[in-house]
Write a protein that holds these residues in place. Structure first.
Motif, short mmCIF file in Angstrom:
data_model
loop_
_atom_site.label_atom_id
_atom_site.label_comp_id
_atom_site.label_asym_id
_atom_site.label_seq_id
_atom_site.Cartn_x
_atom_site.Cartn_y
_atom_site.Cartn_z
N ASP A 152 0.82 -1.21 0.00
CA ASP A 152 0.00 0.00 0.00
C ASP A 152 0.85 1.26 0.00
OD1 ASP A 152 -2.31 -1.47 -0.12
OD2 ASP A 152 -2.69 -1.41 2.03
N VAL A 153 1.95 1.26 0.75
CA VAL A 153 2.83 2.44 0.74
C VAL A 153 3.50 2.57 -0.63
CG1 VAL A 153 4.86 3.53 1.77
CG2 VAL A 153 3.15 2.46 3.24
N HIS A 154 3.81 1.44 -1.26
CA HIS A 154 4.32 1.47 -2.63
C HIS A 154 3.33 2.19 -3.54
CE1 HIS A 154 6.08 0.03 -6.41
NE2 HIS A 154 4.85 -0.37 -6.73
N GLU A 155 2.04 1.89 -3.39
CA GLU A 155 1.01 2.56 -4.18
C GLU A 155 0.96 4.06 -3.88
OE1 GLU A 155 -1.35 1.53 -6.52
OE2 GLU A 155 -0.20 -0.33 -6.61
N VAL A 156 1.05 4.42 -2.61
CA VAL A 156 1.02 5.83 -2.23
C VAL A 156 2.20 6.57 -2.83
CG1 VAL A 156 1.32 7.42 -0.26
CG2 VAL A 156 -0.33 5.54 -0.12
N LEU A 157 3.40 6.01 -2.70
CA LEU A 157 4.59 6.69 -3.20
C LEU A 157 4.57 6.79 -4.73
CD1 LEU A 157 7.27 5.24 -0.76
CD2 LEU A 157 6.22 7.52 -0.73
N SER A 158 4.11 5.74 -5.39
CA SER A 158 4.00 5.78 -6.85
C SER A 158 2.98 6.83 -7.29
CB SER A 158 3.60 4.40 -7.39
OG SER A 158 4.63 3.47 -7.15
N ALA A 159 1.85 6.89 -6.60
CA ALA A 159 0.82 7.89 -6.93
C ALA A 159 1.31 9.30 -6.63
CB ALA A 159 -0.47 7.60 -6.17
N SER A 160 2.11 9.46 -5.58
CA SER A 160 2.68 10.77 -5.26
C SER A 160 3.61 11.23 -6.37
CB SER A 160 3.43 10.72 -3.93
OG SER A 160 2.56 10.41 -2.87
N ILE A 161 4.44 10.32 -6.85
CA ILE A 161 5.32 10.65 -7.97
C ILE A 161 4.48 11.01 -9.19
CG2 ILE A 161 6.95 9.67 -9.64
CD1 ILE A 161 8.14 8.05 -7.28
N GLY A 162 3.43 10.23 -9.45
CA GLY A 162 2.54 10.52 -10.57
C GLY A 162 1.90 11.89 -10.47
N ALA A 163 1.47 12.26 -9.27
CA ALA A 163 0.85 13.58 -9.08
C ALA A 163 1.87 14.69 -9.33
CB ALA A 163 0.28 13.69 -7.67
N MET A 164 3.07 14.53 -8.77
CA MET A 164 4.10 15.56 -8.98
C MET A 164 4.50 15.63 -10.46
SD MET A 164 6.48 15.42 -5.56
CE MET A 164 6.65 13.63 -5.50
N ASN A 165 4.57 14.48 -11.13
CA ASN A 165 4.89 14.49 -12.56
C ASN A 165 3.80 15.21 -13.35
OD1 ASN A 165 7.24 13.06 -12.10
ND2 ASN A 165 6.41 11.10 -12.76
N GLN A 166 2.56 14.95 -12.98
CA GLN A 166 1.46 15.61 -13.69
C GLN A 166 1.50 17.12 -13.45
OE1 GLN A 166 -2.28 13.64 -13.30
NE2 GLN A 166 -3.22 14.91 -14.85
N TYR A 167 1.75 17.55 -12.23
CA TYR A 167 1.88 18.98 -11.95
C TYR A 167 3.00 19.58 -12.80
CZ TYR A 167 -1.27 19.48 -7.87
OH TYR A 167 -2.36 19.57 -7.03
N THR A 168 4.12 18.86 -12.91
CA THR A 168 5.26 19.35 -13.70
C THR A 168 4.89 19.49 -15.17
OG1 THR A 168 6.84 18.37 -12.16
CG2 THR A 168 7.65 18.85 -14.37
N MET A 169 4.17 18.51 -15.70
CA MET A 169 3.77 18.57 -17.11
C MET A 169 2.75 19.68 -17.37
SD MET A 169 3.58 14.58 -18.32
CE MET A 169 2.37 14.10 -17.08
N LEU A 170 1.90 19.95 -16.41
CA LEU A 170 0.85 20.95 -16.59
C LEU A 170 1.36 22.38 -16.39
CD1 LEU A 170 -2.02 19.13 -14.68
CD2 LEU A 170 -1.80 19.40 -17.17
N ARG A 171 2.39 22.52 -15.59
CA ARG A 171 2.86 23.86 -15.22
C ARG A 171 3.08 24.80 -16.41
NH1 ARG A 171 6.41 27.57 -13.98
NH2 ARG A 171 6.33 28.48 -11.89
#
Length: 194
Positions: free
Chosen positions: A18-37
């Protein structure tokens, strides 16, 4: 039965996954923010995106730290402080029906704020679930403490969307609202005994 007393290995299988899922999703969110910026048009939305990204990055590092060591992280979980006021515009105004975009040039601040909202709402759910499965007390606390931050970030984005009429908030008629609010009374008495 295996017993590991080292905090570094004080994690159950469900927690690890579950923490693996959280950390992967956190990276995904930050990547999406970076792409959208680069395509954000509104300075206010850009400020929200930058502030939330910086906060997510620190919270990610805090989670990684305690996950690696099983001990208190070097930087404890902070509290996200949104900068929006709490004013909601209630009611519906006519607008064009929403539909999927056909081309990336159609991406607007309305879409970007929606993507951001989806990211933080997903993180809130994942972190809640992972906290409920965590056996390491430090990891559980860090995850649990980070859920209100996701909620605060989601609320900040929804306020931005509402202010810009990207998200409208309908209300029930006053009589219906009053009846629903009065449908419950405080509990009284003592606890049930066997």
């Amino acid at each position: 039965m295996q017993r590991n007393t080292s905090p570094q290995f004080n994690h159950g299988a469900h927690e690890i996954l579950d923490v693996h899922e959280v950390l992967s999703a956190s990276i995904g969110a930050m990547n999406q923010y970076t792409m959208l910026r680069p395509i954000v048009q509104d300075q206010e939305l850009l400020d929200i995106l930058d502030r939330q990204y910086q906060f997510m990055q620190q919270e990610y590092n805090t989670t990684v730290d305690c996950f690696h060591t099983g001990q208190d992280p070097a930087v404890p979980t902070q509290s996200y402080m949104m900068q929006q006021d709490n004013q909601i515009i209630y009611g519906l105004t006519p607008s064009q029906p929403k539909k999927p975009i056909q081309n990336e040039t159609e991406i607007s601040d309305e879409h970007i704020s929606g993507f951001m909202l989806s990211c933080v709402k997903s993180l809130a759910a994942l972190k809640t679930y992972a906290a409920l499965e965590a056996s390491n007390p430090v990891v559980r606390r860090v995850l649990a403490d980070s859920v209100p931050n996701c909620i605060e970030m989601a609320y900040e984005i929804s306020l931005y969307q509402n202010k810009n009429r990207f998200y409208q908030v309908p209300q029930l008629p006053v009589t219906d609202m009053q009846q629903m609010k009065q449908s419950y009374a405080p509990a009284t008495g003592t606890t049930a005994t066997s």
